[in-house]
Design a protein around this motif. Sequence first.
Motif, short mmCIF file in Angstrom:
data_model
loop_
_atom_site.label_atom_id
_atom_site.label_comp_id
_atom_site.label_asym_id
_atom_site.label_seq_id
_atom_site.Cartn_x
_atom_site.Cartn_y
_atom_site.Cartn_z
N ASN A 160 -36.12 13.59 -5.14
CA ASN A 160 -36.78 13.96 -6.39
C ASN A 160 -36.14 15.19 -7.04
OD1 ASN A 160 -38.93 13.75 -8.38
ND2 ASN A 160 -39.78 15.57 -7.43
N CYS A 161 -35.97 16.29 -6.27
CA CYS A 161 -35.46 17.53 -6.86
C CYS A 161 -34.10 17.96 -6.31
CB CYS A 161 -36.47 18.66 -6.65
SG CYS A 161 -36.62 19.23 -4.94
N SER A 162 -33.55 17.20 -5.38
CA SER A 162 -32.22 17.44 -4.79
C SER A 162 -32.13 18.71 -3.92
CB SER A 162 -31.13 17.48 -5.86
OG SER A 162 -31.09 16.25 -6.53
N THR A 163 -33.27 19.25 -3.51
CA THR A 163 -33.26 20.39 -2.59
C THR A 163 -32.83 19.90 -1.21
OG1 THR A 163 -35.02 21.53 -3.79
CG2 THR A 163 -34.68 22.18 -1.51
N ALA A 164 -31.88 20.61 -0.61
CA ALA A 164 -31.40 20.24 0.72
C ALA A 164 -32.06 21.11 1.79
CB ALA A 164 -29.89 20.40 0.78
N VAL A 165 -32.31 20.51 2.94
CA VAL A 165 -32.94 21.20 4.06
C VAL A 165 -32.17 20.88 5.33
CG1 VAL A 165 -35.05 21.33 5.46
CG2 VAL A 165 -35.22 21.10 3.00
N LEU A 166 -31.90 21.92 6.12
CA LEU A 166 -31.38 21.74 7.47
C LEU A 166 -32.57 21.78 8.41
CD1 LEU A 166 -28.21 23.96 7.90
CD2 LEU A 166 -28.37 21.50 8.09
N SER A 167 -32.67 20.81 9.28
CA SER A 167 -33.82 20.71 10.16
C SER A 167 -33.37 20.57 11.60
CB SER A 167 -34.65 19.49 9.75
OG SER A 167 -35.82 19.42 10.52
N TYR A 168 -33.93 21.42 12.47
CA TYR A 168 -33.66 21.36 13.90
C TYR A 168 -34.91 20.81 14.56
CZ TYR A 168 -32.74 22.81 18.69
OH TYR A 168 -32.55 22.81 20.04
N CYS B 197 -40.81 20.62 -4.07
CA CYS B 197 -41.59 19.78 -4.99
C CYS B 197 -42.69 18.97 -4.31
CB CYS B 197 -40.67 18.85 -5.77
SG CYS B 197 -39.97 17.50 -4.78
N ASN B 198 -42.77 19.05 -2.99
CA ASN B 198 -43.81 18.38 -2.19
C ASN B 198 -43.70 16.85 -2.19
OD1 ASN B 198 -45.90 18.90 -0.36
ND2 ASN B 198 -47.45 18.37 -1.89
N SER B 199 -42.57 16.31 -2.60
CA SER B 199 -42.36 14.86 -2.55
C SER B 199 -42.07 14.44 -1.12
CB SER B 199 -41.16 14.46 -3.42
OG SER B 199 -41.41 14.72 -4.76
N LEU B 200 -42.46 13.22 -0.79
CA LEU B 200 -42.14 12.68 0.52
C LEU B 200 -40.64 12.45 0.62
CD1 LEU B 200 -44.95 10.05 1.14
CD2 LEU B 200 -44.54 12.13 2.45
N TYR B 201 -40.06 12.79 1.78
CA TYR B 201 -38.64 12.53 2.00
C TYR B 201 -38.40 11.05 2.19
CZ TYR B 201 -37.33 17.43 2.64
OH TYR B 201 -37.06 18.75 2.45
N ASP B 202 -37.25 10.61 1.77
CA ASP B 202 -36.78 9.25 2.00
C ASP B 202 -35.96 9.28 3.28
OD1 ASP B 202 -35.69 6.72 2.00
OD2 ASP B 202 -34.57 7.00 0.13
N VAL B 203 -36.36 8.54 4.30
CA VAL B 203 -35.67 8.55 5.58
C VAL B 203 -34.21 8.12 5.43
CG1 VAL B 203 -36.28 6.22 6.34
CG2 VAL B 203 -35.98 8.04 8.03
N GLN B 204 -33.90 7.40 4.37
CA GLN B 204 -32.52 6.98 4.13
C GLN B 204 -31.62 8.16 3.79
OE1 GLN B 204 -31.59 3.84 4.75
NE2 GLN B 204 -33.72 3.46 5.32
N GLN B 205 -32.21 9.30 3.38
CA GLN B 205 -31.45 10.50 3.04
C GLN B 205 -31.15 11.37 4.26
OE1 GLN B 205 -30.25 11.23 -0.02
NE2 GLN B 205 -31.08 9.31 -0.78
#
Length: 118
Positions: free
Chosen positions: A52-60, A25-33
Motif C-alpha cells: 500500500n505505502c511501500s514502507t520496507a521493514v526488516l524483521s527478525y 499505514c496499518n495495511s495487512l502485509y501481502d505474504v507474497q512480498q
Amino acid sequence: MSQQRIPAPQFNNPLLRMNGRCPVCNSLYDVQQLRILAEKEQSILAHLECSNCSTAVLSYLQLSGMGLSNHALITDLTPDEVHDRMGSSPPISSDDIILFHSYLENEVKATDLYSEDS
C-alpha cells in the motif's frame, strides 16, 4: 472421556495466515512480498515491503520454546542492499563495546546531540 486430536498444521491451512500490519499505514502485509534473506537454526531475517505505502521493514523472527518472537525495524534498504551488507563487517568484540562506552562517556554530552538551530 474421548481425547480430541489436533490436526497437524499445513502450509495451505487457511487458519495459518500472516496477520502482520505495516507500522506506517496499518495495511495487512501481502505474504507474497516477504523475502527471506537469511536463515539459521530456528530464526530468519526477512524483508517485507508494504504493497500500500511501500514502507520496507526488516524483521527478525525466532522460534523458541516460548513461541515465536519478532523484532522489526523500518528501513530504506532494498533486500539486495541488506544482503550485500550482511557479513561485510567483522563481529563486534567486547573491546569494541568498551571503546564505544568510553567514547560516549568522555566525548558525547547531551548538549552535543541537539543543535541550537532545531
